[in-house]
Structures are given as C-alpha cells and as structure tokens.
Design an enzyme around this catalytic site. Structure first.
Site, PDB file in Angstrom:
ATOM      1  N   CYS A   1      50.067  55.997  21.808  1.00  0.00           N
ATOM      2  CA  CYS A   1      49.391  55.905  23.099  1.00  0.00           C
ATOM      3  C   CYS A   1      48.429  57.073  23.335  1.00  0.00           C
ATOM      4  O   CYS A   1      48.669  58.189  22.877  1.00  0.00           O
ATOM      5  CB  CYS A   1      50.422  55.930  24.221  1.00  0.00           C
TER       6      CYS A   1
ATOM      7  N   ARG B   1      43.648  56.424  17.886  1.00  0.00           N
ATOM      8  CA  ARG B   1      45.092  56.627  17.873  1.00  0.00           C
ATOM      9  C   ARG B   1      45.847  55.308  17.713  1.00  0.00           C
ATOM     10  O   ARG B   1      47.037  55.317  17.403  1.00  0.00           O
ATOM     11  CB  ARG B   1      45.534  57.320  19.164  1.00  0.00           C
TER      12      ARG B   1
ATOM     13  N   TRP C   1      50.318  51.747  22.796  1.00  0.00           N
ATOM     14  CA  TRP C   1      50.750  51.241  21.485  1.00  0.00           C
ATOM     15  C   TRP C   1      52.205  50.837  21.692  1.00  0.00           C
ATOM     16  O   TRP C   1      53.080  51.683  21.870  1.00  0.00           O
ATOM     17  CB  TRP C   1      50.611  52.350  20.454  1.00  0.00           C
TER      18      TRP C   1
ATOM     19  N   ASN D   1      53.075  58.774  27.043  1.00  0.00           N
ATOM     20  CA  ASN D   1      53.126  58.632  25.588  1.00  0.00           C
ATOM     21  C   ASN D   1      54.455  59.226  25.151  1.00  0.00           C
ATOM     22  O   ASN D   1      54.782  60.342  25.533  1.00  0.00           O
ATOM     23  CB  ASN D   1      51.956  59.404  24.948  1.00  0.00           C
ATOM     24  N   GLY D   2      55.208  58.470  24.350  1.00  0.00           N
ATOM     25  CA  GLY D   2      56.516  58.953  23.903  1.00  0.00           C
ATOM     26  C   GLY D   2      57.562  57.880  24.133  1.00  0.00           C
ATOM     27  O   GLY D   2      57.226  56.721  24.389  1.00  0.00           O
TER      28      GLY D   2
ATOM     29  N   GLU E   1      48.646  56.942  -3.111  1.00  0.00           N
ATOM     30  CA  GLU E   1      47.697  57.095  -2.007  1.00  0.00           C
ATOM     31  C   GLU E   1      46.619  55.997  -2.068  1.00  0.00           C
ATOM     32  O   GLU E   1      46.225  55.457  -1.038  1.00  0.00           O
ATOM     33  CB  GLU E   1      47.081  58.505  -2.053  1.00  0.00           C
TER      34      GLU E   1
ATOM     35  N   LYS F   1      45.930  53.362   0.929  1.00  0.00           N
ATOM     36  CA  LYS F   1      44.613  53.175   1.565  1.00  0.00           C
ATOM     37  C   LYS F   1      44.272  51.692   1.600  1.00  0.00           C
ATOM     38  O   LYS F   1      43.809  51.167   2.604  1.00  0.00           O
ATOM     39  CB  LYS F   1      43.498  53.921   0.819  1.00  0.00           C
TER      40      LYS F   1
ATOM     41  N   GLU G   1      46.429  49.808   4.144  1.00  0.00           N
ATOM     42  CA  GLU G   1      46.138  50.184   5.531  1.00  0.00           C
ATOM     43  C   GLU G   1      44.875  49.531   6.071  1.00  0.00           C
ATOM     44  O   GLU G   1      44.858  49.067   7.195  1.00  0.00           O
ATOM     45  CB  GLU G   1      45.915  51.705   5.627  1.00  0.00           C
TER      46      GLU G   1
ATOM     47  N   HIS H   1      59.831  48.687 -16.009  1.00  0.00           N
ATOM     48  CA  HIS H   1      61.133  48.545 -15.346  1.00  0.00           C
ATOM     49  C   HIS H   1      61.065  47.567 -14.178  1.00  0.00           C
ATOM     50  O   HIS H   1      61.950  47.569 -13.336  1.00  0.00           O
ATOM     51  CB  HIS H   1      61.627  49.918 -14.878  1.00  0.00           C
TER      52      HIS H   1
ATOM     53  N   LYS I   1      47.127  56.667  14.649  1.00  0.00           N
ATOM     54  CA  LYS I   1      46.673  57.840  13.902  1.00  0.00           C
ATOM     55  C   LYS I   1      47.754  58.896  13.837  1.00  0.00           C
ATOM     56  O   LYS I   1      47.958  59.535  12.821  1.00  0.00           O
ATOM     57  CB  LYS I   1      45.409  58.401  14.568  1.00  0.00           C
TER      58      LYS I   1
HETATM   59  C1  AGP Z   1      47.308  57.934   6.469  1.00  0.00           C
HETATM   60  O1  AGP Z   1      46.268  57.131   6.039  1.00  0.00           O
HETATM   61  C2  AGP Z   1      48.210  57.305   7.414  1.00  0.00           C
HETATM   62  N1  AGP Z   1      47.548  56.746   8.521  1.00  0.00           N
HETATM   63  C3  AGP Z   1      49.539  57.956   7.680  1.00  0.00           C
HETATM   64  O2  AGP Z   1      50.338  57.682   6.570  1.00  0.00           O
HETATM   65  C4  AGP Z   1      49.595  59.475   7.969  1.00  0.00           C
HETATM   66  O3  AGP Z   1      49.241  60.180   6.835  1.00  0.00           O
HETATM   67  C5  AGP Z   1      51.001  59.848   8.419  1.00  0.00           C
HETATM   68  O4  AGP Z   1      51.292  59.174   9.600  1.00  0.00           O
HETATM   69  C6  AGP Z   1      51.185  61.333   8.614  1.00  0.00           C
HETATM   70  O5  AGP Z   1      50.353  61.816   9.602  1.00  0.00           O
HETATM   71  P1  AGP Z   1      50.096  63.348   9.789  1.00  0.00           P
HETATM   72  O6  AGP Z   1      49.378  63.828   8.572  1.00  0.00           O
HETATM   73  O7  AGP Z   1      49.273  63.461  11.020  1.00  0.00           O
HETATM   74  O8  AGP Z   1      51.430  64.014   9.918  1.00  0.00           O
END
Ligand code: AGP
Length: 613
Positions: A2, A27, A74, A100-101, A484, A488, A491, A507, A608
């Site tokens: 949020c 976010r 969110w 938020n929380g 990674e 990407k 995501e 495996h 985010k």
């Molecule tokens: C990265 O592309 C992601 N959106 C996510 O995995 C992110 O890296 C993770 O939530 C950790 O966030 P931070 O680096 O702000 O702690």
C-alpha cells in the site's frame, strides 16, 4: 504494498494527493482512495482499479480542500473492492484512516468493538483503527492525539497510518510501527508519504519517522512524539537524489531506464570505493579493520532478487577470503533456530530497506549479539537505521517493480567487500587485489556493450516468448544469474520460468525438455572450470531438441554450434561475469514482456516493497 500520501497546507490537496499516489504506483496496488476535509465535511472517494479510475470518479464527483490523505491498496484482508479500499472511517464518519501494514489482532479487537456497538463495513484489518480511536474518545481520551496513542497501544502488528478528523480539522496525524512512513517538510505546508519519490517534486526535506512515533502535522509545522506521549525532536534530513532521478527520462518504462543506468551506477560505486592505487576502501561503512577481524562466519539474509545477490555474495566471499558464508531467505531464517553468536557477521541485502522478513531477521540477529551490515539502496530506511554498518548501493530510486540496477549494485557491493576482506585476512596480496580491481573496472563498459546489442536480444525474445515455460541454467558464479534471469521473466512477462543449477538438470528438469522448451544456458568463458560442464549440459539439451538460448562470449564457436540463439556478452573475469550476464537476461525478460503486452513497471499482484509477511 500500500502507498500513503497526505497533505496539509494552503493549496488544494486533491491534485497533490493524486500526483503523489501516481508516484507511488510502483509499489503495487489494486484500488485507491482519498479523504479530504472540505468545508467542514470529510469527503471520501474511492474505487477499485488503477488511479485513472479514481481520477474519472473525481471528475464526476469533484473534491477540493486544504487537507487530505490518499491511499493505494494492495489487498491483504478482503478482496479488492470499493468497500475494502481505504480510507476507512469510524461509525460517525467524522474520522478517516489510511493504513499500510497488517493489524494482526484485528479479529479480537473487532469482536470487542462490536460488543460495544461498533458496526463494521469492510473485511479489512484496518477498519478497527478508526473504531478504536472513536472508542477511546468515547471513553474519555483528552484529545485526538491521546485517543490515537491509546488506540495504537492496543493494536499489534505493523502500521503506517494517516489520520484525519473533523474534531481537529486543521491537523493531520501520522504514525508508524514497522511500515515505512516519512514526513515531507515544506514551507507553510506538510506532507506524509510511504516513500520519498511521492513528494520529491514538492520538498526534499524529510523526517524519517521511527517505529512507535506519532507525528502531528499542521500547515505551519510538525510535532513528533512517542506513543507514550514523550516529545521527540525530529531530525530533518535533505534527500540526496534529485527529483529527476525518479522520472523516466525519455524511456518508455522505468525498468528500461533502470537497466540502462547500470554502467553509471557501477562506475559510481567503483569511484567511491576504489582508490587510484587500485585498493578497495570501505571507509564509508564506518568500521575499522579491527571491527572486521573478529568475523568468523558470515550469514547473508535477504529476499527475492536480493537473496540471489546473497547467493553471489557467498560465492565471491568464499572465493576471495577464508570466511565461510551461509545464505538464508529472510522468511525462513526468522523462524528457524539459527545458532547465532557474536562472531557471526550478518549481512542483510535489500533495495528498499523495508522488507518485513529481512528486517525481522536482522532484529533477531542483533538480539543474539551479532553485528549487522546492510547492503541497502534506500537512505533512511528501517534497515539502514537499524544496522551497525551500511554499504549504501546508491543506485538512485528504483521505481520499476522488477529489480535491475539495485541487483547489479548489490553484486558490486559483494565483490568489493570480498576483495577488501580477502586483503585484510592476507588471502589476497596487494598485487592480486589490484588485478581484481582492474578486472572489476571493466564491468561497466561490458554492460554498456550488452546494452548496445538490445535489438538482437529483442529479436531472440520475440521468438521464444510465446511458450508456457522456460528453463534457465547456470553454474557456480552464474547459478544465481540463472535464478535471477528466470525470476525477471516470471515477474514481468508472466511466462513460467525455472532457474536451475545446470548440474541438477539430470535430477529432474531434463524431463521437461522438448522442441518447444526454451533453455537459457549461461555459458561465458574465460578460465572458468565449469565452462566444459555447461557445454555438456547444452549437448544434453540439444540431444532432446530443446531450444538453446546461450548467453556466451563473442566468437565462441563451440557454443554457437550448439545454440539456436545467442545473447552475446563481452568476456570479463569469471568472478564478475554475473554483473554483465544478468543484463542480457534482464533485457530478454523485458522484451518478452513487451511482446506479451504486460504492464512492465507494475506487474500484476507484485509490490515493490514487501512490508508485510
Ligand atoms: C525483484 O525483482 C522483486 N520484485 C523482489 O524479489 C525483491 O527483490 C524482494 O521483494 C526484496 O526486496 P528488497 O530488495 O527491497 O528487500
């Protein structure tokens, strides 16, 4: 997660709130709303969907007023719906709250309040907050500030809150515990926001609220107190980055801009931490050599992309120093009985510095007597403030939800820390250090070269983005790169992708391979002993007619014969190749997402900064 924005001052709050919320869109959210104090009335507009829908609603049902709070939600408790959107009000409709929380004990609080006659409208945890405040006022709280403090004393969990009430029509209240919230200090006007970019075009003077603090904002000034009523002298800090850093600078998305910023970000880190004699200098962390010496073991904790940076951190630190390293997901570490001792250095990694599981992990580590060093991109974040040392990645604001420049900056941070520690421990000679540094200096230009071949990567992405799935394989330093790269792709293009250590292929995942499966193989070569092993893995994929997309060095004929497609990257020292190779995979995912028409900067369901568990 949020986003919160609030304004009190002489201007019309509504356009400022909408603008601030737009700047927080990264976010992640599924509904939005505003509450504005208008001519003795508290008016609310909210709706499901993007901010454009809220703007349409505001055009149909206009609002204006000199004080207001805004929110992008969110969903956690209750589906995305108008009724569950924030702001939420008390029973009288005189008090509005954005949050938020998560209020963890909301069910118990709600049941108690219902017994006292409160009627709830939404399924959210948040709605207990306005009702609790209302109840405290009914039960004799002297004023709104006291009612808020008493109410928050009963709430368990995490919150950043913006609160308005007709009972105090020129004052905005803000409180935080565990979720980020800042105050923007203006000239005769004040702001609150979840994050700096929301208000950076209005003011660069910021107060980072601490956990357990309540801010009372009037146009003329800000007062801060602890929840027990003790006054606090807030520290007003000047934000270092310029407002333009949070703009798209002509790129169609923030993510593309951030991918292109990587050479500059890494050059800046090198300039800051390496001197003319090719020695690494970590003086910025503020630790002496003596502070590093007692370190017997390192435990890295982080989440998501930052966890993959941690996997690289283990590889590079173990390669260049004599210190054993473990890497842990924050969400697991915090619940397992890790055997911690004061000679363990805990290194947390986070772009936002607000990730709930990473924060909980370092708190646990500090309670066990460990020193905590954080590799973090956000000045003033909770992680930065709660650590014993900070390696600030200085990548500038990362707005695209998918992390790119923060990741390569984290890898660079680990490479610098590893070289520094290696020399300190006598594992590296001055000559070896200088050699490593020289090779590190080649990285930004190598990334630049990858960026210059964007068009070829776009073509490859276009050929393979239709299928349901893709496999990413790498070994040793580039095993995290495979993870990674796959993340990407998932995501932003929503194509399922699995990252695997190539040695694990036999495996299990080999069963997936057929003529439709793209298999991304990271097979760059300098003197790496795993190169031959990668070639064998590629042959196994070829034998099963998988579609090989190789990340390989220019002129590598062996790989070229095996691969259907090549993403060509320059050869740099193996230890540092992940910083270069991952850029090709960021672009591969990017162009796949573009071809699939997704919302690249704000992928569905993602936030985010994951400020709740
Ligand atoms: C990265 O592309 C992601 N959106 C996510 O995995 C992110 O890296 C993770 O939530 C950790 O966030 P931070 O680096 O702000 O702690």
């Amino acid at each position: 997660m949020c986003g919160i924005v609030g304004y009190v001052g002489p201007r019309d709050a509504v356009p400022l709130l909408v603008d601030g919320l737009k700047r927080l869109e990264y976010r992640g959210y599924d509904s939005a709303g505003l509450a504005v104090m208008e001519k003795g009335r508290l008016e609310i507009r909210k709706c499901v969907g993007r901010l454009a829908a809220l703007e349409e609603k505001l055009a149909r049902e206009p609002l204006s007023g000199a004080m207001g709070i805004g929110h992008t939600r969110w969903a956690t408790h209750g589906e995305p719906s108008e009724i569950n959107s924030h702001p939420h009000t008390d029973s009288t409709g005189r008090l509005a709250v954005v949050h938020n929380g998560i209020i963890e004990n909301f069910e118990k609080l709600r049941a108690e309040l219902e017994k006292k006659g409160h009627r709830f409208r939404s399924e959210t945890d948040t709605e207990v907050i306005p009702h609790l405040i209302e109840q405290e006022l009914r039960e004799g709280a002297a004023d709104l500030a006291e009612a808020i403090r008493r109410a928050l004393g009963k709430a368990r969990g995490a919150y950043a809150l913006g609160i308005l009430s007709l009972d105090d029509p020129e004052t905005m209240y803000a409180a935080r515990l565990g979720s980020p919230l800042i105050v923007g200090v203006g000239d005769g006007e004040q702001f609150i926001a979840s994050d700096v970019p929301a208000i950076l075009n209005q003011t660069r003077r910021v107060i980072y609220l601490e956990d357990g603090e309540l801010a009372i904002l009037r146009a003329g000034g800000v007062q801060v107190m602890r929840l027990d009523g003790t006054p606090v002298e807030p520290e007003v800090r000047e934000v270092r980055f310029q407002p333009e850093a949070a703009e798209r600078a002509g790129f169609e998305t923030f993510m593309r801009k951030e991918i292109h910023e990587q050479p500059r970000v890494l050059r800046a880190l090198l300039a800051r931490h390496v001197n003319d004699s090719d020695e690494v200098n970590l003086a910025d962390i503020g630790w002496s050599d003596e502070d590093w010496r007692p370190v017997r073991r390192i435990v890295i904790v982080s989440c998501g992309t930052a966890y993959y940076a941690g996997l690289y951190g283990r590889l590079i630190i173990e390669a260049l120093t004599g210190t054993p390293v473990e890497v842990e997901l924050g969400s697991e570490f915090r619940y397992r009985d890790a055997k911690l001792a004061p000679d363990i250095l805990v290194v947390s990694v986070s772009q936002s510095g607000e990730t709930a599981d990473t924060l909980a992990s370092i708190r646990l580590a500090r309670r066990a007597g460990c020193r905590v060093l954080s590799i973090c991109n956000t000045q003033g974040s909770s992680l930065a403030r709660e650590s014993d040392g900070l390696f600030y990645t200085e990548a500038g604001p990362e707005i695209g939800v998918a992390s790119t420049k923060a990741y390569t900056a984290q890898l660079m941070a680990f490479a610098l820390i590893a070289i520094y520690l290696g020399r300190l421990q006598g594992e590296l000679t001055a000559e070896q250090e200088a050699g490593l540094v020289r090779d590190l200096r080649a990285v930004p230009d190598a990334i630049h070269y990858v960026l210059s071949r964007e068009d070829e990567i776009r073509t490859v992405a276009g050929k393979h983005c239709d299928g349901p799935s893709a496999l990413y394989l790498g070994r040793k330093f580039n095993y995290p790169t495979a993870l990674e790269g796959a993340l990407k792709n998932k995501e932003i293009s929503y194509q399922h992708a699995e990252g695997y250590a190539a040695g694990e292929m036999k495996h299990g995942p080999i069963a997936l391979i057929n003529e439709y499966l793209p298999v991304v193989c990271i097979c760059t070569r300098t003197r790496d002993e795993v190169y031959e092993k990668m070639i064998s893995n590629m042959k196994e994929v070829e034998a099963r007619h998988g579609r090989i997309i190789a990340v390989a060095n220019d002129g590598d004929e062996t790989v070229a014969r095996l691969a259907g497609d090549m993403l060509v990257v320059p050869a740099v020292r193996d230890e540092f190749s992940p910083m270069v190779n991952v850029v090709a995979l960021q672009l591969l995912a990017y162009f796949a997402a573009q071809a699939r028409g997704t919302d690249i900067d704000k992928p569905r369901n993602l936030a985010k900064s994951v400020t709740v568990e």
